[in-house]
Enzyme design. Sequence first.
Site, PDB file in Angstrom:
ATOM      1  N   PHE A  76      -1.804   4.089  -5.300  1.00  0.00           N
ATOM      2  CA  PHE A  76      -0.882   2.957  -5.398  1.00  0.00           C
ATOM      3  C   PHE A  76      -1.355   1.813  -4.519  1.00  0.00           C
ATOM      4  O   PHE A  76      -1.582   1.988  -3.318  1.00  0.00           O
ATOM      5  CB  PHE A  76       0.507   3.420  -4.944  1.00  0.00           C
ATOM      6  CG  PHE A  76       1.543   2.336  -4.911  1.00  0.00           C
ATOM      7  CD1 PHE A  76       2.208   1.942  -6.069  1.00  0.00           C
ATOM      8  CD2 PHE A  76       1.873   1.704  -3.716  1.00  0.00           C
ATOM      9  CE1 PHE A  76       3.178   0.949  -6.038  1.00  0.00           C
ATOM     10  CE2 PHE A  76       2.838   0.707  -3.679  1.00  0.00           C
ATOM     11  CZ  PHE A  76       3.484   0.329  -4.840  1.00  0.00           C
TER      12      PHE A  76
ATOM     13  N   ASP B  72       6.042  21.919 -34.703  1.00  0.00           N
ATOM     14  CA  ASP B  72       5.288  21.578 -33.490  1.00  0.00           C
ATOM     15  C   ASP B  72       3.954  20.956 -33.875  1.00  0.00           C
ATOM     16  O   ASP B  72       3.753  20.469 -35.009  1.00  0.00           O
ATOM     17  CB  ASP B  72       5.138  22.848 -32.619  1.00  0.00           C
ATOM     18  CG  ASP B  72       5.085  22.551 -31.129  1.00  0.00           C
ATOM     19  OD1 ASP B  72       4.014  22.084 -30.681  1.00  0.00           O
ATOM     20  OD2 ASP B  72       6.080  22.750 -30.419  1.00  0.00           O
TER      21      ASP B  72
ATOM     22  N   ARG C 200      -8.223  19.582 -22.232  1.00  0.00           N
ATOM     23  CA  ARG C 200      -7.755  20.004 -23.556  1.00  0.00           C
ATOM     24  C   ARG C 200      -8.355  19.110 -24.645  1.00  0.00           C
ATOM     25  O   ARG C 200      -7.692  18.730 -25.597  1.00  0.00           O
ATOM     26  CB  ARG C 200      -6.233  19.989 -23.636  1.00  0.00           C
ATOM     27  CG  ARG C 200      -5.691  21.015 -24.626  1.00  0.00           C
ATOM     28  CD  ARG C 200      -4.234  20.795 -24.998  1.00  0.00           C
ATOM     29  NE  ARG C 200      -3.758  21.885 -25.825  1.00  0.00           N
ATOM     30  CZ  ARG C 200      -2.771  21.787 -26.691  1.00  0.00           C
ATOM     31  NH1 ARG C 200      -2.119  20.651 -26.858  1.00  0.00           N
ATOM     32  NH2 ARG C 200      -2.397  22.816 -27.399  1.00  0.00           N
TER      33      ARG C 200
ATOM     34  N   GLU D 181       0.837  -1.209   0.000  1.00  0.00           N
ATOM     35  CA  GLU D 181       0.000   0.000   0.000  1.00  0.00           C
ATOM     36  C   GLU D 181       0.865   1.250   0.000  1.00  0.00           C
ATOM     37  O   GLU D 181       0.394   2.343  -0.274  1.00  0.00           O
ATOM     38  CB  GLU D 181      -0.918   0.033   1.235  1.00  0.00           C
ATOM     39  CG  GLU D 181      -1.790  -1.205   1.412  1.00  0.00           C
ATOM     40  CD  GLU D 181      -3.050  -1.197   0.547  1.00  0.00           C
ATOM     41  OE1 GLU D 181      -3.147  -0.369  -0.365  1.00  0.00           O
ATOM     42  OE2 GLU D 181      -3.929  -2.048   0.810  1.00  0.00           O
TER      43      GLU D 181
ATOM     44  N   ASP E 253      11.659  16.427 -14.386  1.00  0.00           N
ATOM     45  CA  ASP E 253      12.188  15.639 -13.281  1.00  0.00           C
ATOM     46  C   ASP E 253      13.370  14.816 -13.760  1.00  0.00           C
ATOM     47  O   ASP E 253      13.612  14.683 -14.967  1.00  0.00           O
ATOM     48  CB  ASP E 253      11.076  14.741 -12.704  1.00  0.00           C
ATOM     49  CG  ASP E 253      10.452  13.867 -13.774  1.00  0.00           C
ATOM     50  OD1 ASP E 253      11.166  12.997 -14.309  1.00  0.00           O
ATOM     51  OD2 ASP E 253       9.261  14.053 -14.105  1.00  0.00           O
TER      52      ASP E 253
ATOM     53  N   ASP F 149       5.473  15.661 -25.893  1.00  0.00           N
ATOM     54  CA  ASP F 149       4.570  16.469 -25.073  1.00  0.00           C
ATOM     55  C   ASP F 149       3.620  15.579 -24.253  1.00  0.00           C
ATOM     56  O   ASP F 149       3.476  14.365 -24.517  1.00  0.00           O
ATOM     57  CB  ASP F 149       3.764  17.388 -26.007  1.00  0.00           C
ATOM     58  CG  ASP F 149       3.435  18.731 -25.365  1.00  0.00           C
ATOM     59  OD1 ASP F 149       3.461  18.814 -24.132  1.00  0.00           O
ATOM     60  OD2 ASP F 149       3.131  19.677 -26.114  1.00  0.00           O
TER      61      ASP F 149
ATOM     62  N   LYS G 103      10.035  16.461 -29.981  1.00  0.00           N
ATOM     63  CA  LYS G 103       9.513  17.117 -28.778  1.00  0.00           C
ATOM     64  C   LYS G 103       8.381  16.243 -28.268  1.00  0.00           C
ATOM     65  O   LYS G 103       7.408  15.996 -28.986  1.00  0.00           O
ATOM     66  CB  LYS G 103       9.010  18.520 -29.128  1.00  0.00           C
ATOM     67  CG  LYS G 103       8.443  19.288 -27.946  1.00  0.00           C
ATOM     68  CD  LYS G 103       8.097  20.714 -28.365  1.00  0.00           C
ATOM     69  CE  LYS G 103       7.341  21.463 -27.292  1.00  0.00           C
ATOM     70  NZ  LYS G 103       6.848  22.763 -27.788  1.00  0.00           N
TER      71      LYS G 103
ATOM     72  N   GLU H 125      16.312  43.908 -35.911  1.00  0.00           N
ATOM     73  CA  GLU H 125      16.131  42.768 -35.000  1.00  0.00           C
ATOM     74  C   GLU H 125      16.895  41.540 -35.512  1.00  0.00           C
ATOM     75  O   GLU H 125      17.487  40.792 -34.729  1.00  0.00           O
ATOM     76  CB  GLU H 125      14.638  42.433 -34.868  1.00  0.00           C
ATOM     77  CG  GLU H 125      13.869  43.441 -34.031  1.00  0.00           C
ATOM     78  CD  GLU H 125      12.353  43.246 -34.087  1.00  0.00           C
ATOM     79  OE1 GLU H 125      11.687  43.538 -33.084  1.00  0.00           O
ATOM     80  OE2 GLU H 125      11.836  42.819 -35.152  1.00  0.00           O
TER      81      GLU H 125
ATOM     82  N   GLY I 165       3.043  20.351 -21.408  1.00  0.00           N
ATOM     83  CA  GLY I 165       2.470  21.691 -21.304  1.00  0.00           C
ATOM     84  C   GLY I 165       3.510  22.597 -20.675  1.00  0.00           C
ATOM     85  O   GLY I 165       3.238  23.276 -19.696  1.00  0.00           O
ATOM     86  N   GLY I 166       4.723  22.532 -21.211  1.00  0.00           N
ATOM     87  CA  GLY I 166       5.859  23.189 -20.575  1.00  0.00           C
ATOM     88  C   GLY I 166       6.463  22.256 -19.546  1.00  0.00           C
ATOM     89  O   GLY I 166       6.862  21.137 -19.858  1.00  0.00           O
TER      90      GLY I 166
HETATM   91  C1  DGJ Z   1       2.148  22.367 -25.066  1.00  0.00           C
HETATM   92  C2  DGJ Z   1       3.600  22.680 -25.278  1.00  0.00           C
HETATM   93  O1  DGJ Z   1       4.218  23.011 -24.094  1.00  0.00           O
HETATM   94  C3  DGJ Z   1       3.715  23.776 -26.335  1.00  0.00           C
HETATM   95  O2  DGJ Z   1       5.042  24.205 -26.452  1.00  0.00           O
HETATM   96  C4  DGJ Z   1       3.191  23.231 -27.619  1.00  0.00           C
HETATM   97  O3  DGJ Z   1       3.986  22.169 -28.050  1.00  0.00           O
HETATM   98  C5  DGJ Z   1       1.747  22.787 -27.438  1.00  0.00           C
HETATM   99  N1  DGJ Z   1       1.592  21.899 -26.317  1.00  0.00           N
HETATM  100  C6  DGJ Z   1       1.243  22.111 -28.684  1.00  0.00           C
HETATM  101  O4  DGJ Z   1       0.008  21.568 -28.526  1.00  0.00           O
END
Ligand code: DGJ
Length: 728
Positions: A279, A365, A442, A175, A533, A477, A475, A613, A527-528
């Site tokens: 758990f 992306d 989402r 547990e 971790d 996600d 990437k 720029e 989501g960022g």
């Molecule tokens: C969340 C990510 O953190 C963003 O940079 C981008 O990739 C979106 N998702 C795309 O859905």
Amino acid sequence: MSIRFNSETRVFSLTTANTLYQMQIGQAGVLLHLFYGPQATGEMDYLVRLQDRGFSGNIYELASQRGYSLDTLPQEYSGSGVGDYRAPAVQVRAENGSRSVDLRYAGHEITPGRERPQGLPYVRPAEDTETLTITLTDPVLGLRVQLKYHVFPAQDVIVRSARLINDSNRPLRLEKAATVCLDFLYGDLDVIHFHGRHNMERLPERQRVSHGGLQVGSRRGMSSHHHNPFVILCAPHATERQGECYGSMLVYSGNHLEEVEKDQGGTIRLVSGIHPEEFSWLLAPGEDFQTPEAILSFSAQGLNGLSRNYHRILREQVIDKKYPQGPRPVLINSWEAAYFDFDAEKILGFARAARQMGMEMLVLDDGWFGKRNNDTTSLGDWVVNEQKLGCSMGALSEGVHALGMKFGLWFEPEMISEDSDLYRAHPDWALQDPGRKPNVSRNQLVLDMTREDVGEYIFQAMCAVLDSAQIEYVKWDFNRSIANSYSHALPADRQGELAHRFILGTYRLLSRLLERYPDLMIEGCSGGGGRFDAGMLFYCPQIWCSDDTDAIERLEIQRGTSYGYPVSAMGAHVSACPNHQSGRSVPLSTRGIVAQSGTFGYELNPEKLTEEEREEVRRQIQDYHRYAELIAQGDYFRLTELDGNPDWEAWMFVSPDRKEALVNLVIRHIRTNGTFPFVRLQGLDPDREYQLEGTDFSATGAALMAGGFAFPMPRWDYEGKQLHWIAK
Ligand code: DGJ
């Protein structure tokens, strides 16, 4: 020899360059924790003083020794239900309903190196790593626990984990199976933990450890934006520059719980590991359960000293050495430039403009697959939308490579949209409770990563895309918290295993992909920074730090992240202004300075930049290459204390040979007729003279560290300054 056992006193001593960790096999085989802290000679069993405390019961065979109570002794891995009323490390339910666990010493072994735990990320052995395995048993349950201590002498790190084995002929239900149980016998300590939310992750919060204590953790199925699996315990007077600090960091990306409490006698206990609420693990006869591991470290050099220990161990032993710590490709990411609205021509336009400024990799992306033109659809359908692109992925990647750039692609492998061919074919592949509408976030559901068939499908689908084009970067996600944790493939009595099995499934998929594509670089993302971790860092050398790309907000996010994690792991981009999350406008030069203290890239429409720029971006990229090794491999120091400075933020890097340093300052809030931003530098060679580049000013390292340095008076909000100091 970093591990010693004194068979007379029955004391274990684990030593690293600057630290000592001691345990003793006490009476009746209770494994006592004696000490963790600075290097010291001798044994500290004298610290354990017995005190008969009312309502703290005694071990049956030692009933006459009223002071020898599991409730008051400092324990190395506490059982439960047998008289220790503090947070337990392990909880087990036997077939007959009994819930007591009483662990006693049964043996130990000291071995060179370390073994790789199956299916879990881990701290890779260094040349001088040694392992101590202490076996504890509960003969009534038939439970055997192997406590593992991997000692990393040069890095001042001890890595801990536990393996629980069912030696009985009846099933046992775990547990709770924590990784760390750490008792501090005396003194006050502060606890620092890292809380947050989407778009504002890992904010440090500090408080005195109190009676009743503090719990932080995640039940979201991921380590989460909300509480990082890393805590610091430190002396109340500890600052960035001085004071004793302890850290405990899980190498794990799933649910976790950290419990810190002070008991009746002033003893402080830290327990950390998999969150017990989601758990419940059925351990059949002969089966074993391996906990994730935790990285423990101690520094007497304040919070900066502790952070440097973590940066070193993560860079050297957790992140795969095949990824350079120095410059990684400067990327341009399409997300904030185009969101879902693009075709190959547009993307190639970005690539051309980006290449002219010196960018090195184009990352496409979200939005290239299925019929995904918004976030309501197609997750799971990893089939290139050639109609939208106007060409194949192979052709697009060729176009990008022809410009001399690398090519990267976004995936969200663990998710499924209800509106997808995959869901229509396999609704049972989504996590959802029978007969209940699932929680939607989402517009998406979560795939059942515990299932081999799901893992196999995603693997094949990703391979088909990766094989169809030259793709150097992915990437990865993960855009929602897990809810409705029900797997259609697990039997009823194993549903409590889902959360952990889920993350094992994710790790399995990551491993398979990296085996098949050894040159692929995966950037973690949730989501960022929802899964920032050490577990993910084992597979991904960098992780997108936050969806908040505002440079001023990033100061806080990146500083909070830096307590545990190196800047070479923090995905950071220069984005457009006004910023898409905050609406704030910040000078391009300041956005560059902030993103440079990360993996560095751009996330804007490069075609929209003015000629001026573009010139500045070219300079930024040259500067990035000039400083990349100093930033990624150098020592990092926060020059702003933990509770922050409302007016400005400063931090610096010192090269390993201490021949150069880079000091950064960003003004948050200008004050009229204000004060000079003043910092005392750190990590320099006191005997060397350092010249401030571009001026004729110089001072000794000793002066700059003791007397400090005052920046010129700031002139406007969000002004950024970068000073390069070179030893003469
Ligand atoms: C969340 C990510 O953190 C963003 O940079 C981008 O990739 C979106 N998702 C795309 O859905």
